[in-house]
Design a protein around this motif. Structure first.
Motif, PDB file in Angstrom:
ATOM      1  N   ALA A   1      50.581  27.168  32.781  1.00 19.84           N
ATOM      2  CA  ALA A   1      51.000  26.869  34.208  1.00 19.84           C
ATOM      3  C   ALA A   1      50.834  25.373  34.513  1.00 19.84           C
ATOM      4  CB  ALA A   1      50.516  27.942  35.376  1.00 19.84           C
ATOM      5  N   LYS A   2      49.589  24.961  34.443  1.00 20.16           N
ATOM      6  CA  LYS A   2      49.345  23.733  34.600  1.00 20.16           C
ATOM      7  C   LYS A   2      50.250  22.762  33.882  1.00 20.16           C
ATOM      8  CE  LYS A   2      45.732  24.343  37.588  1.00 20.16           C
ATOM      9  NZ  LYS A   2      45.869  23.682  39.090  1.00 20.16           N
ATOM     10  N   VAL A   3      50.429  22.659  32.826  1.00 20.55           N
ATOM     11  CA  VAL A   3      51.342  21.897  31.813  1.00 20.55           C
ATOM     12  C   VAL A   3      52.819  21.978  32.339  1.00 20.55           C
ATOM     13  CG1 VAL A   3      52.169  21.194  29.753  1.00 20.55           C
ATOM     14  CG2 VAL A   3      49.791  21.885  29.936  1.00 20.55           C
ATOM     15  N   ALA A   4      53.350  23.036  32.788  1.00 22.49           N
ATOM     16  CA  ALA A   4      54.629  23.073  33.181  1.00 22.49           C
ATOM     17  C   ALA A   4      54.812  22.533  34.421  1.00 22.49           C
ATOM     18  CB  ALA A   4      54.693  24.739  33.457  1.00 22.49           C
ATOM     19  N   GLU A   5      53.726  22.264  35.337  1.00 21.47           N
ATOM     20  CA  GLU A   5      53.877  21.510  36.406  1.00 21.47           C
ATOM     21  C   GLU A   5      54.356  20.030  36.293  1.00 21.47           C
ATOM     22  OE1 GLU A   5      50.506  22.288  38.910  1.00 21.47           O
ATOM     23  OE2 GLU A   5      50.658  24.469  39.152  1.00 21.47           O
ATOM     24  N   GLN A   6      53.938  19.604  34.855  1.00 22.43           N
ATOM     25  CA  GLN A   6      54.080  18.120  34.924  1.00 22.43           C
ATOM     26  C   GLN A   6      55.340  17.778  34.513  1.00 22.43           C
ATOM     27  OE1 GLN A   6      51.407  15.881  34.690  1.00 22.43           O
ATOM     28  NE2 GLN A   6      50.402  17.646  35.466  1.00 22.43           N
ATOM     29  N   SER A   7      56.515  18.950  34.101  1.00 20.50           N
ATOM     30  CA  SER A   7      57.929  18.593  34.118  1.00 20.50           C
ATOM     31  C   SER A   7      58.089  17.803  32.916  1.00 20.50           C
ATOM     32  CB  SER A   7      58.437  18.048  35.129  1.00 20.50           C
ATOM     33  OG  SER A   7      58.178  18.884  36.418  1.00 20.50           O
ATOM     34  N   LEU A   8      57.471  18.187  31.814  1.00 20.23           N
ATOM     35  CA  LEU A   8      57.690  17.396  30.285  1.00 20.23           C
ATOM     36  C   LEU A   8      58.518  17.996  29.466  1.00 20.23           C
ATOM     37  CD1 LEU A   8      53.774  17.059  29.761  1.00 20.23           C
ATOM     38  CD2 LEU A   8      55.329  15.118  30.698  1.00 20.23           C
ATOM     39  N   GLY A   9      59.618  18.949  29.991  1.00 21.91           N
ATOM     40  CA  GLY A   9      60.239  19.605  29.139  1.00 21.91           C
ATOM     41  C   GLY A   9      59.647  20.629  28.267  1.00 21.91           C
ATOM     42  N   SER A  10      60.243  21.222  27.172  1.00 21.14           N
ATOM     43  CA  SER A  10      59.635  22.385  26.283  1.00 21.14           C
ATOM     44  C   SER A  10      58.149  21.711  25.769  1.00 21.14           C
ATOM     45  CB  SER A  10      60.617  22.367  25.286  1.00 21.14           C
ATOM     46  OG  SER A  10      60.578  21.299  24.608  1.00 21.14           O
ATOM     47  N   PHE A  11      57.241  22.738  25.811  1.00 22.56           N
ATOM     48  CA  PHE A  11      56.032  22.557  25.107  1.00 22.56           C
ATOM     49  C   PHE A  11      55.508  23.699  24.490  1.00 22.56           C
ATOM     50  CE2 PHE A  11      55.439  24.096  29.418  1.00 22.56           C
ATOM     51  CZ  PHE A  11      54.342  24.850  29.388  1.00 22.56           C
ATOM     52  N   THR A  12      54.420  23.678  23.815  1.00 26.91           N
ATOM     53  CA  THR A  12      53.599  24.811  23.402  1.00 26.91           C
ATOM     54  C   THR A  12      52.044  24.558  23.523  1.00 26.91           C
ATOM     55  OG1 THR A  12      53.401  23.907  21.183  1.00 26.91           O
ATOM     56  CG2 THR A  12      55.379  25.348  21.731  1.00 26.91           C
ATOM     57  N   VAL A  13      51.467  25.585  23.688  1.00 27.46           N
ATOM     58  CA  VAL A  13      50.021  25.787  23.866  1.00 27.46           C
ATOM     59  C   VAL A  13      49.444  26.770  22.975  1.00 27.46           C
ATOM     60  CG1 VAL A  13      48.044  26.018  25.519  1.00 27.46           C
ATOM     61  CG2 VAL A  13      50.017  25.063  26.311  1.00 27.46           C
ATOM     62  N   ARG A  14      48.486  26.273  22.222  1.00 29.65           N
ATOM     63  CA  ARG A  14      47.853  27.152  21.215  1.00 29.65           C
ATOM     64  C   ARG A  14      46.254  26.857  21.178  1.00 29.65           C
ATOM     65  NH1 ARG A  14      47.345  26.564  15.505  1.00 29.65           N
ATOM     66  NH2 ARG A  14      48.539  24.625  15.441  1.00 29.65           N
ATOM     67  N   GLU A  15      45.579  27.930  21.111  1.00 29.51           N
ATOM     68  CA  GLU A  15      44.157  28.223  21.150  1.00 29.51           C
ATOM     69  C   GLU A  15      43.767  27.446  19.612  1.00 29.51           C
ATOM     70  OE1 GLU A  15      42.413  31.642  21.953  1.00 29.51           O
ATOM     71  OE2 GLU A  15      43.599  32.304  23.479  1.00 29.51           O
ATOM     72  N   THR A  16      42.560  26.732  19.675  1.00 32.89           N
ATOM     73  CA  THR A  16      42.201  26.214  18.747  1.00 32.89           C
ATOM     74  C   THR A  16      40.430  25.814  18.830  1.00 32.89           C
ATOM     75  OG1 THR A  16      42.635  24.091  17.117  1.00 32.89           O
ATOM     76  CG2 THR A  16      42.564  23.594  19.550  1.00 32.89           C
ATOM     77  N   LYS A  17      40.069  25.448  17.797  1.00 34.57           N
ATOM     78  CA  LYS A  17      38.681  24.743  17.592  1.00 34.57           C
ATOM     79  C   LYS A  17      38.586  23.351  17.284  1.00 34.57           C
ATOM     80  CE  LYS A  17      36.258  29.320  16.907  1.00 34.57           C
ATOM     81  NZ  LYS A  17      35.515  29.328  18.241  1.00 34.57           N
ATOM     82  N   ASP A  18      37.806  22.583  18.000  1.00 29.92           N
ATOM     83  CA  ASP A  18      37.584  21.498  17.442  1.00 29.92           C
ATOM     84  C   ASP A  18      36.736  20.961  16.163  1.00 29.92           C
ATOM     85  OD1 ASP A  18      35.098  21.498  18.433  1.00 29.92           O
ATOM     86  OD2 ASP A  18      35.284  20.169  20.185  1.00 29.92           O
ATOM     87  N   ASP A  19      36.538  19.814  15.702  1.00 32.69           N
ATOM     88  CA  ASP A  19      35.662  19.919  14.490  1.00 32.69           C
ATOM     89  C   ASP A  19      34.146  20.274  14.677  1.00 32.69           C
ATOM     90  OD1 ASP A  19      37.896  18.835  13.298  1.00 32.69           O
ATOM     91  OD2 ASP A  19      37.252  16.703  13.692  1.00 32.69           O
ATOM     92  N   ILE A  20      33.834  20.613  15.907  1.00 36.92           N
ATOM     93  CA  ILE A  20      32.538  20.862  16.051  1.00 36.92           C
ATOM     94  C   ILE A  20      32.289  22.511  16.397  1.00 36.92           C
ATOM     95  CG2 ILE A  20      31.460  18.483  16.224  1.00 36.92           C
ATOM     96  CD1 ILE A  20      31.454  19.116  19.285  1.00 36.92           C
ATOM     97  N   GLY A  21      33.367  23.084  16.432  1.00 33.44           N
ATOM     98  CA  GLY A  21      33.508  24.552  16.801  1.00 33.44           C
ATOM     99  C   GLY A  21      33.854  24.871  18.252  1.00 33.44           C
ATOM    100  N   GLN A  22      33.929  24.015  19.162  1.00 32.90           N
ATOM    101  CA  GLN A  22      34.197  24.126  20.496  1.00 32.90           C
ATOM    102  C   GLN A  22      35.725  24.671  20.659  1.00 32.90           C
ATOM    103  OE1 GLN A  22      33.232  20.449  22.480  1.00 32.90           O
ATOM    104  NE2 GLN A  22      31.094  20.936  22.794  1.00 32.90           N
TER     105      GLN A  22
END
Length: 325
Positions: free
Chosen positions: A58-79
């Protein structure tokens, strides 16, 4: 050897796998990553209180950047965090999106930002296709050269083309898996995917060549040489013909049997490393490790259960054609 005795069953399974993989890749397709399509990729990590995915979207959609995707992930230290893929961002758009993503949650930090243009993406795609094609061509020529002089019952180029057929199987299976995961889990194809495919090609061809090389050794040990003198236009030539002391399928079966433990042990130790890389390594290398895991499994199956049966099937087809003519 059961692989030789039930070769028709294994070849039918291989055909189903290949046709199924082709259908999946053709109709589902691969989900191209930023390296091929161009765009921006921003990864945000949170030390705790990971926000809900719908809230981030919802927050990214407010930026009006067109199509986008959000995917859960972990960084290199596991966060835990999210990977946000958008169109190519200008500097103000990047700063705005960064501020938005770090405005909620606890300990929010942008751990990765990548931007690549579509022209570079197309160039990478073209080079990737040429790289894979070039590797396959070199493999055919190398195998034909290495197996030159065997002659009967199968020519040297046949070993090369059978190797390529096996490699196509080994490439199609992981591609089909990534196609399905692209729809289910949003897994994308990037340059690391191409590197993994090339690694699978190298691993699989090594496994297949080991078996074929043992076939060559067995052929040399189980053949009788006969020299025939021929007179052509007053010039005497020595022609050498060979007859096998064992049936060809038995020779191939012995080759498979003597190399099977080596193939399985090598694949098992490789899989242990790749599984550790997939679960313990960073999120960036997860797709790379997954492609290799699937490729190693497919390569082990094909080198044992497809390459040798194909070799015998071709030899029998060639023999039947010779008898009928």
């Amino acid at each position: 050897m059961f692989v030789i005795s039930y070769r028709k069953v294994f070849l039918i399974i291989a055909t189903i796998l290949m046709l199924g993989s082709i259908a999946i890749v053709a109709f589902v397709g691969l989900r191209p990553g930023i390296d091929f399509t161009g765009g921006s990729l921003m990864q945000v990590s949170y030390t705790e209180n990971l926000p809900v995915k719908t809230e981030v979207e919802a927050k990214v959609a407010e930026q009006s950047l067109g199509s986008f995707t959000v995917r859960e992930t972990k960084d290199d230290i596991g966060q835990d965090g999210y990977l946000v893929r958008t169109k190519s961002l200008t500097e103000p758009e990047r700063k705005s999106l960064e501020t938005t993503l770090t405005s909620f949650g606890t300990g929010a930090e942008i751990t990765r930002f990548t931007s690549i243009g579509p022209v570079i993406g197309q160039e990478l795609k073209d080079k990737s296709v040429w790289a894979v094609t070039g590797v396959m061509l070199i493999i055919v020529l190398y195998v034909a050269f290495a197996f030159a002089g065997i002659g009967k019952p199968v020519g040297s180029f046949a070993y090369g083309f059978i190797t390529i057929l096996v490699l196509i199987h080994d490439v199609l299976v992981p591609m089909a898996v990534i196609s399905i995961l692209g729809v289910v889990a949003g897994v994308e194809v990037d340059v690391l995917f191409v590197m993994a495919i090339l690694a699978v090609l190298g691993y699989s061809v090594n496994d297949t060549i080991v078996i074929f090389d043992r076939v060559r050794e067995n052929l040399i040990q189980n053949r009788k040489e006969k020299k025939i003198k021929t007179n052509i236009a007053g010039v005497v030539h020595d022609e050498v013909t060979y007859t096998l002391t064992k049936p060809f399928d038995e020779i191939v079966g012995e080759a498979v049997h003597s190399t099977m433990s080596r193939s399985i042990n090598t694949s098992f130790t490789t899989l242990l490393t790749l599984i550790a890389l997939y679960f313990i390594g960073g999120s960036v290398t997860q797709t790379f490790a997954l492609v290799l895991i699937v490729g190693v499994l497919a390569g082990t199956y094909s080198s044992i259960c497809i390459a040798s049966p194909l070799l015998i099937a071709y030899a029998k087809w060639k023999e039947g054609k010779k008898v009928s003519s």
